[in-house]
Design a protein around this motif. Structure first.
Motif, PDB file in Angstrom:
ATOM      1  N   SER A   1       0.446  -1.500  -0.096  1.00 21.47           N
ATOM      2  CA  SER A   1      -0.057   0.266   0.147  1.00 21.47           C
ATOM      3  C   SER A   1       1.081   0.921  -0.242  1.00 21.47           C
ATOM      4  CB  SER A   1      -0.637  -0.049   1.329  1.00 21.47           C
ATOM      5  OG  SER A   1      -0.676   0.423   2.361  1.00 21.47           O
ATOM      6  N   VAL A   2       2.190   1.632   0.269  1.00 17.72           N
ATOM      7  CA  VAL A   2       3.061   2.631   0.416  1.00 17.72           C
ATOM      8  C   VAL A   2       3.593   2.658  -0.848  1.00 17.72           C
ATOM      9  CG1 VAL A   2       5.288   1.388   0.562  1.00 17.72           C
ATOM     10  CG2 VAL A   2       4.999   3.249   1.854  1.00 17.72           C
TER      11      VAL A   2
ATOM     12  N   LEU B   1       1.664   3.093  -4.051  1.00 18.41           N
ATOM     13  CA  LEU B   1       0.758   4.247  -4.364  1.00 18.41           C
ATOM     14  C   LEU B   1       1.605   5.485  -4.057  1.00 18.41           C
ATOM     15  CD1 LEU B   1      -2.018   4.730  -5.445  1.00 18.41           C
ATOM     16  CD2 LEU B   1      -3.140   5.221  -3.059  1.00 18.41           C
ATOM     17  N   ILE B   2       1.448   5.438  -2.605  1.00 18.55           N
ATOM     18  CA  ILE B   2       2.477   7.090  -2.823  1.00 18.55           C
ATOM     19  C   ILE B   2       3.047   7.263  -3.394  1.00 18.55           C
ATOM     20  CG2 ILE B   2       3.062   8.502  -0.527  1.00 18.55           C
ATOM     21  CD1 ILE B   2       1.782   6.123   1.311  1.00 18.55           C
ATOM     22  N   MET B   3       4.757   5.717  -3.252  1.00 22.89           N
ATOM     23  CA  MET B   3       6.012   7.063  -3.479  1.00 22.89           C
ATOM     24  C   MET B   3       5.299   6.733  -5.207  1.00 22.89           C
ATOM     25  SD  MET B   3       8.271   3.964  -2.554  1.00 22.89           S
ATOM     26  CE  MET B   3       9.634   3.825  -3.625  1.00 22.89           C
ATOM     27  N   PHE B   4       4.873   5.670  -5.602  1.00 20.03           N
ATOM     28  CA  PHE B   4       4.751   5.812  -7.129  1.00 20.03           C
ATOM     29  C   PHE B   4       3.675   7.337  -8.315  1.00 20.03           C
ATOM     30  CE2 PHE B   4       3.026   5.340 -11.735  1.00 20.03           C
ATOM     31  CZ  PHE B   4       4.206   4.346 -12.324  1.00 20.03           C
ATOM     32  N   SER B   5       3.045   7.575  -7.123  1.00 25.49           N
ATOM     33  CA  SER B   5       2.469   9.214  -7.485  1.00 25.49           C
ATOM     34  C   SER B   5       3.901  10.249  -8.062  1.00 25.49           C
ATOM     35  CB  SER B   5       1.334   9.299  -6.690  1.00 25.49           C
ATOM     36  OG  SER B   5       0.424   8.858  -6.348  1.00 25.49           O
ATOM     37  N   THR B   6       4.646  10.244  -6.920  1.00 22.14           N
ATOM     38  CA  THR B   6       5.547  10.771  -6.642  1.00 22.14           C
ATOM     39  C   THR B   6       6.286  10.894  -8.129  1.00 22.14           C
ATOM     40  OG1 THR B   6       5.728  10.593  -3.817  1.00 22.14           O
ATOM     41  CG2 THR B   6       7.526  11.970  -5.304  1.00 22.14           C
TER      42      THR B   6
ATOM     43  N   GLY C   1       5.514   9.214 -10.729  1.00 22.15           N
ATOM     44  CA  GLY C   1       5.038  10.032 -12.367  1.00 22.15           C
ATOM     45  C   GLY C   1       5.463  11.186 -12.188  1.00 22.15           C
ATOM     46  N   PHE C   2       4.955  11.986 -11.095  1.00 19.92           N
ATOM     47  CA  PHE C   2       5.226  12.997 -11.703  1.00 19.92           C
ATOM     48  C   PHE C   2       6.072  13.555 -12.032  1.00 19.92           C
ATOM     49  CE2 PHE C   2       1.869  14.136  -8.335  1.00 19.92           C
ATOM     50  CZ  PHE C   2       0.635  13.852  -9.127  1.00 19.92           C
ATOM     51  N   LEU C   3       7.470  12.927 -11.064  1.00 19.65           N
ATOM     52  CA  LEU C   3       8.572  13.862 -11.833  1.00 19.65           C
ATOM     53  C   LEU C   3       9.220  12.717 -12.991  1.00 19.65           C
ATOM     54  CD1 LEU C   3      10.601  13.082  -8.680  1.00 19.65           C
ATOM     55  CD2 LEU C   3      10.819  14.547  -9.865  1.00 19.65           C
TER      56      LEU C   3
ATOM     57  N   VAL D   1       6.872  12.228 -15.282  1.00 19.17           N
ATOM     58  CA  VAL D   1       6.438  12.069 -16.673  1.00 19.17           C
ATOM     59  C   VAL D   1       7.089  14.242 -16.363  1.00 19.17           C
ATOM     60  CG1 VAL D   1       4.495  13.880 -15.613  1.00 19.17           C
ATOM     61  CG2 VAL D   1       4.180  13.195 -17.509  1.00 19.17           C
TER      62      VAL D   1
ATOM     63  N   PHE E   1      14.397   6.572  -7.421  1.00 16.65           N
ATOM     64  CA  PHE E   1      13.129   6.113  -6.178  1.00 16.65           C
ATOM     65  C   PHE E   1      12.699   4.775  -7.757  1.00 16.65           C
ATOM     66  CE2 PHE E   1      13.466   9.288  -3.375  1.00 16.65           C
ATOM     67  CZ  PHE E   1      12.853   8.003  -1.927  1.00 16.65           C
ATOM     68  N   LEU E   2      13.211   5.408  -8.983  1.00 12.37           N
ATOM     69  CA  LEU E   2      13.154   4.632  -9.910  1.00 12.37           C
ATOM     70  C   LEU E   2      13.517   3.073  -9.982  1.00 12.37           C
ATOM     71  CD1 LEU E   2      11.111   4.659 -13.018  1.00 12.37           C
ATOM     72  CD2 LEU E   2      13.382   5.032 -13.460  1.00 12.37           C
TER      73      LEU E   2
ATOM     74  N   TYR F   1      12.241   1.418  -6.338  1.00  7.67           N
ATOM     75  CA  TYR F   1      10.550   0.674  -7.132  1.00  7.67           C
ATOM     76  C   TYR F   1      10.798  -0.718  -7.839  1.00  7.67           C
ATOM     77  CZ  TYR F   1       5.822   0.321  -8.757  1.00  7.67           C
ATOM     78  OH  TYR F   1       4.777   0.416  -8.771  1.00  7.67           O
TER      79      TYR F   1
ATOM     80  N   PHE G   1      -4.058  13.088  -0.423  1.00  4.62           N
ATOM     81  CA  PHE G   1      -3.561  12.942  -1.590  1.00  4.62           C
ATOM     82  C   PHE G   1      -3.507  13.732  -2.736  1.00  4.62           C
ATOM     83  CE2 PHE G   1      -0.295  11.185  -3.688  1.00  4.62           C
ATOM     84  CZ  PHE G   1       1.066  11.669  -3.252  1.00  4.62           C
TER      85      PHE G   1
ATOM     86  N   VAL H   1       3.229  19.052  -7.365  1.00  2.00           N
ATOM     87  CA  VAL H   1       3.331  18.631  -9.237  1.00  2.00           C
ATOM     88  C   VAL H   1       3.740  19.844  -9.771  1.00  2.00           C
ATOM     89  CG1 VAL H   1       1.577  18.899 -10.417  1.00  2.00           C
ATOM     90  CG2 VAL H   1       3.393  17.211 -10.767  1.00  2.00           C
TER      91      VAL H   1
ATOM     92  N   LEU I   1       6.714  21.866  -8.050  1.00  4.68           N
ATOM     93  CA  LEU I   1       8.273  21.304  -8.760  1.00  4.68           C
ATOM     94  C   LEU I   1       8.008  21.873 -10.312  1.00  4.68           C
ATOM     95  CD1 LEU I   1       9.770  18.802  -8.401  1.00  4.68           C
ATOM     96  CD2 LEU I   1       8.214  18.076 -10.030  1.00  4.68           C
TER      97      LEU I   1
ATOM     98  N   TYR J   1       0.409  14.650   6.793  1.00  5.12           N
ATOM     99  CA  TYR J   1       0.566  13.389   5.643  1.00  5.12           C
ATOM    100  C   TYR J   1       0.895  12.454   6.259  1.00  5.12           C
ATOM    101  CZ  TYR J   1      -0.365  10.303   2.496  1.00  5.12           C
ATOM    102  OH  TYR J   1      -0.283   8.444   1.567  1.00  5.12           O
TER     103      TYR J   1
ATOM    104  N   TRP K   1       2.035  -2.968   9.779  1.00  8.44           N
ATOM    105  CA  TRP K   1       3.273  -3.335   8.690  1.00  8.44           C
ATOM    106  C   TRP K   1       3.924  -3.717   9.846  1.00  8.44           C
ATOM    107  CZ3 TRP K   1       3.536   1.662   5.693  1.00  8.44           C
ATOM    108  CH2 TRP K   1       3.183   1.776   4.705  1.00  8.44           C
TER     109      TRP K   1
ATOM    110  N   ALA L   1      10.833  10.334   0.265  1.00 11.43           N
ATOM    111  CA  ALA L   1      10.008  10.372  -1.648  1.00 11.43           C
ATOM    112  C   ALA L   1       9.522  11.355  -1.552  1.00 11.43           C
ATOM    113  CB  ALA L   1       9.137   9.148  -2.019  1.00 11.43           C
TER     114      ALA L   1
ATOM    115  N   VAL M   1      11.467  15.878  -3.189  1.00  9.38           N
ATOM    116  CA  VAL M   1      10.235  16.375  -3.917  1.00  9.38           C
ATOM    117  C   VAL M   1      10.537  18.346  -3.711  1.00  9.38           C
ATOM    118  CG1 VAL M   1       7.873  16.907  -6.469  1.00  9.38           C
ATOM    119  CG2 VAL M   1       9.365  14.540  -5.257  1.00  9.38           C
TER     120      VAL M   1
ATOM    121  N   PHE N   1       0.739   8.697 -19.270  1.00  3.51           N
ATOM    122  CA  PHE N   1       1.338   9.767 -19.539  1.00  3.51           C
ATOM    123  C   PHE N   1       2.180   9.974 -21.099  1.00  3.51           C
ATOM    124  CE2 PHE N   1       2.832   9.271 -14.356  1.00  3.51           C
ATOM    125  CZ  PHE N   1       2.133  10.223 -14.594  1.00  3.51           C
TER     126      PHE N   1
END
Lengths: 351, 351, 351, 351, 351
Positions: free
Chosen positions: A76-77, A79-84, A86-88, A90, A269-270, A273, B82, B90, B93, B273, B285, B299, B303, C87
């Motif tokens: 579940s963590v 979701l958070i990391m991936f949004s961040t 993803g923004f970077l 894109v 983070f890429l 991940y 979120f 974003v 950034l 958050y 966890w 992460a 940003v 994206f």
């Protein structure tokens, strides 16, 4: 020979047909995918994935299993990391594409300005030749200066291309028939070749519009001419400034990458991940983990790879980079065409 | 000495190789990550996380457990918060990166305009020297004024750099051989150094194109010259306006941050958050909460840290900031190169 | 005839009424959807889907079932891949639309500049006709040159249209009454037709503002005129540069697509994703897999299809492409209208 | 006094330190958060939430419970609505920020143009004073006109500030020593104060470059001067156009908000969404509904509040708005500084 | 009367107070929401929803139930489709808003250029009146031409407004006291009214700066004047080009919508999605399906409706469209104000 040289340059960066799905998807040439940009980290991830899957499948020790189950809860963590992330990603992708277009636009403007310079000078040469008040010698000098200026304009494009590619040696065959060998040598020796061409164009402009001074008053200069000349000179000067501005923009794009903090944060983070995928999902997916991870990491890293590929698109051998050889050829051909029309027009009027 | 001074400035802001994954990910220099921007809030979150996990694991009081279970139900409100947070992050950034590029572009344009100024003045000096109608004294004065103007142009770049860094003291060794010591002192004393340089350039322009007045009509001025001079002057004037416009843009970027309401709102919910992660997930966890929270908060906060790092990129010691020393060196070198070519061209013609 | 030719061109690219939901959704003309862009890959996906569903439903072998169940577990990797894909798709879509608008803007500016050219020349012709100092012959020559320049300006638009469509043959009926047949033939033969028109306009500008030279000093030229002429010429020259810049921008857009690495990466994963839908969901959805996959893949591929459709919008037969025939007609009509007003104004004053 | 007035204006809009997390998060001044923008709807939501939770917890009637359970099933429609809402919120937020930056940029350009005006006029005054051909009276008049023009330029900035704030009364102490009291009164009475200043600057420009007409040919005017003057005048004219363009841009931004349909649609669904949170989640969350709703709605509405705050950033008392007092002070100080240098330069040359 | 006409135009497009939540949310005027844009498809969806819910609840046939359960499984394909849809909606929304702002900016620039034209001409008229060398008749003619030009400039704005609204009839009362009735009639008859005004302004410019020709050399023209006049004329010419460029941009925006493929694809899937909601969720939600579908489809379609509303914002009766009457009034008033100041200034000097 010039044609040959440009052709061999162009052939390394072929155009593609966007309507052809087969060619762009399945049979895309390997060098188009820029896979070498991401090969090392991708292979590492694959290696770790295979090891881990073998571990969990073959050896299957109990503590490993509970550890692995523990891990898969942390999904579940993601979701958070991936949004961040993803923004970077894109953001980086968009930046690289905008840079690519800025470079393309600068070259496009160089084509336009070169045409303006060539045409303005051809018209100038015609007008001078039609002017009965000018001595033949002065006329000849001005026309020669016009031709020189157009030649340096073509050389400007070629030397900008070489400068941006970081190649010091000028491709002499591309300037064949444009510059004299002496001029090519002088240009070759200068520490900043495009700026030297610009400087030479300014000197030609001086010779075209201020020639009277050579005549030491033997020929009384009319006021009309001064007004006319200054008007023409300031027009030419605007085009020349346009050229040097475009070259400066390209130089700037070549010298500046994204701030390193963005790239470092994104990649950290890429990588994190990608390496975590097998550990989190191996329990669920079993053997399918290996191909699934390979595809997912290639999808993600490939975007970063595409951004890397297009960030500084000045290489001569990369298929995705700017077709600078083609733009230079367009400039040289446009100059030649305009000069030829100028000559025809002139010949016609003389009859 | 000048070279040394620029070199020591440049070495603090090295370029990086985007193709080298190891250097940008694992062995990235510590100062590149801008970790100090977010150290304090990150450590707070870590501290709270560890305390809470110890609480839930070791002491394990019943009421705490039910409270904690209650908390983990609220997870669904996370999605809403979120999204909002993500948009803000974003946005921030992107703004920071756009600002970074605006600054870079302004400096790039300063390089281009400096070259235009230097080249235009060198051509002017050559033309004046070739003009047989001008007395030697007047010629000498004009050429001197051209040289001064180019020198002030280089000083403009250096003083803009210092001004943007908020350093009042001029680096004298960088202006060695450019300005006389007297001029450096005058510049040092002025309350707004780049504007002083600009003002000096305008005075030089005056001396270059309006010198005749000194001669009190002893030398009859030709109309041709006035036309020519005004045309040259208005060209120079455009380049000077270009320089001051770029400097003004940089000043503006340094003086303006994002409206505080955006930053306050973003950070408030970012912090909320991050602090809530351990409370919501600790039940699920277990011990993994500690590293998972550490990574996830880094992460996210990283940003924001990157945005902070690039918002006003004028510091001399931060590795991600603009390499202004290098741009100044380019300007000084370009001016020198153009002046040298001017000299050679001149010498050749005199033979 | 000219009207007919433009009309037939326009009818292939009709406008639509955004308020009419029925026409834009249900009864949208088939050619508007650009379905042929994606037909081949879409049919492949449909074919595979039907085969697979038949396999799982009719033959239903046991090993296939467990394999299929295994597959449906990998669904969670979809989230990752799809974000990346999303994206890329949105990026490509936006790029194509921005390109479309850039092209439209360039054509819009060509309309504006054409009007400026036509009006400036009509005013010039009027002023020349009112000038009592000019001999009738000179007046006639200048007015003829003005008319020629406006004609070449209209021809510039038409030949740009043909050039962008890659059609070498000029539509003679569209230039009927604009250019003489001889001029049309000359234009037809030139290797770069828009540049030829531009070059002709510059020659006309020369004839309009520098005609005195023909008169070989028989008519003493006043200084006033030279000042006036140069001012007019430099204004015209700006408009002409505007025209060639727009044409250059269109040429650049036609010659440059998105870097191939973006397109290859995007399509590879789009295709992978589409092909995987039936395998992953067939277990769950049963027979509904067939229509669901058809709709979902059409939704996704249709976006890529729309981007392909608008990337280089210069085709004469595609309904979504730029209505270049209409823009050319606007230019020709505007020129005619301004010339007519110029004539009326002239006639009135002569009374 | 001038200094005092600007200082009191500036103190209402202080800068902030982006590195200080405590100040921007926990101890952020209350007026920075713009909470009053969203207080009313937020309080309504809180009120309804508390009532509903009390209802479900204390009274607990059966039908209410089933109704509530029914409601919580609709949660899945949230995903759809929220995506739409999110797009609208991020769009509005971005628009507001872009507007803020456009305003800031317009003011930044006003600073730059003001400096250009002031410096150009100081150079002009020096040149006139050095010119031996001009009578002392004419010289004095021109220098006075230059000073007036710089003064009106400073007044332009101050009156633009007042105009944008919708305050009709001029702050006389800010123009102390800039304009005479008579001029301040005239300016105060005019219906559009910045345009009046602009109009006055144009009149000064007239006095600076066309003064000879007063002398009724007593002093024979040289051609040189006319050429020089027109060149100077057209440069000044460009700077003045720059100033009025910036002021017009600011006026436009003040007069135009986002189309009301966007705002109405966004707010309707924002409010609907916020009000529905307690009804949907109360069953699940219990008492935690109250703080959770409070935080989530503040997060969402706060973004809308931030957009409202920055949409028209011209208020004197809001901490997030543009520091216009500071920009005006910069303009006034720059003008003073340049005038002072002009004086020194002059004094030095007279020796 | 003019005031009345503008007022009645403005009252149809009132401003709104962004701080007033009640007015923008609950009591928003009905015409602000642009509901008629989406009424038809929305009602269709509602009709189908009600029918289906009645079917499932009242008739409840077994086969229908299993079919319905089958359908609700396909929900997972929603995620994919909606992402695509979301990208398209947000893209369309942004495009419409950018267009709205482009239009607003073009009108803003028309205001600025109109002021520049009016002020430049007033200064010109003053200078001519102060010039002792000009005969009274010539002076009168020039001043009249200046007034005419300002009048046509105001007419340009009004006729652009009508042209953009597609109304051929000129509102005579709005031009009352600006143009003579004869001129209004001439303007009314012309096929392209804004271009006619532009053409008239160019003719006025001709009369202002080239009047000497009428005098047939009776009055010897000074060189000074020619230089001065050409400088003034080229400044005016730039402002006029500015005006026609803005009008051309508005014409372009009116004539171009989004490529139809985008709109058709977006709407097809929007409609498909909306119609599928009741079928997929009816089992789960029961009676709540009806209001939930109504709200969700309104939220989605409303965004499309807002984009439609703002795409071509030139209607006189839509509350969200550009307040063009107000901009025209600003232009007319600015012209009047500047003319009045010019008169006062003149009167003062004559004393």
């Amino acid at each position: 020979a010039r044609f040959q040289s440009f052709l061999s340059g162009k052939s390394k960066q072929p155009d593609y047909d966007a309507r052809d799905w087969l060619r762009t998807v399945v049979f895309a040439p390997r060098n188009i995918r820029g896979f070498e940009n991401i090969r090392n980290p991708w292979l590492c991830v694959q290696f770790v994935t295979i090891l881990w899957v073998l571990f969990t499948k073959i050896i299957e020790p109990k503590p490993l299993k509970t550890f692995s189950e523990q891990l898969s809860k942390v999904e579940s963590v993601y979701l958070i990391m991936f949004s961040t992330l993803g923004f970077l990603i894109v953001f980086r992708l968009t930046r690289a594409a905008v840079r690519f277009w800025d470079c393309r636009q600068a070259w496009g403007n160089m084509v336009i300005y070169s045409r303006c310079v060539a045409d303005a000078l051809m018209v100038r040469a015609e007008e001078v030749q039609m002017d009965c008040n000018k001595s033949e010698e002065v006329t000849r000098e001005i026309v020669a200066a016009c031709d020189d200026c157009v030649a340096w304009c073509a050389a400007f494009a070629v030397s900008s291309k070489q400068f941006l590619r970081g190649i010091d040696a000028l491709p002499k065959e591309e300037l064949l028939g444009v510059l004299s060998e002496e001029d090519v040598n002088k240009l070759q020796k200068s520490p900043h070749q495009p700026m030297f061409c610009y400087s030479m164009m300014r000197r030609c402009s001086s010779r075209i519009y201020v020639t009277y001074r050579h005549s030491q008053k033997s020929e009384m200069r009319e006021m009309h001419e001064t007004i006319r000349d200054e008007s023409g000179r300031s027009e030419l000067s605007k085009y020349l400034q346009g050229l040097i501005t475009q070259e400066g923009a390209l130089e700037r794009l070549r010298a500046t990458k994204l701030p390193q903090i963005y790239v470092a944060h994104l990649r950290t983070f890429l990588i994190l991940y990608c390496f975590s995928i097998p550990f989190v999902y191996a329990m669920n997916w079993g053997w399918a983990t290996i191909p699934a991870t390979a595809i997912a990491t290639f999808a993600l890293m490939g975007v970063e790879g595409a951004a890397m590929e297009c960030e500084i698109p000045f290489d001569a051998n990369r298929a995705n980079h700017l077709r600078m050889d083609q733009y230079c050829e367009t400039i040289v051909n446009s100059c030649a065409l305009l000069a030829q029309w100028g000559g025809e027009e002139q010949a016609k009027k003389e009859l």
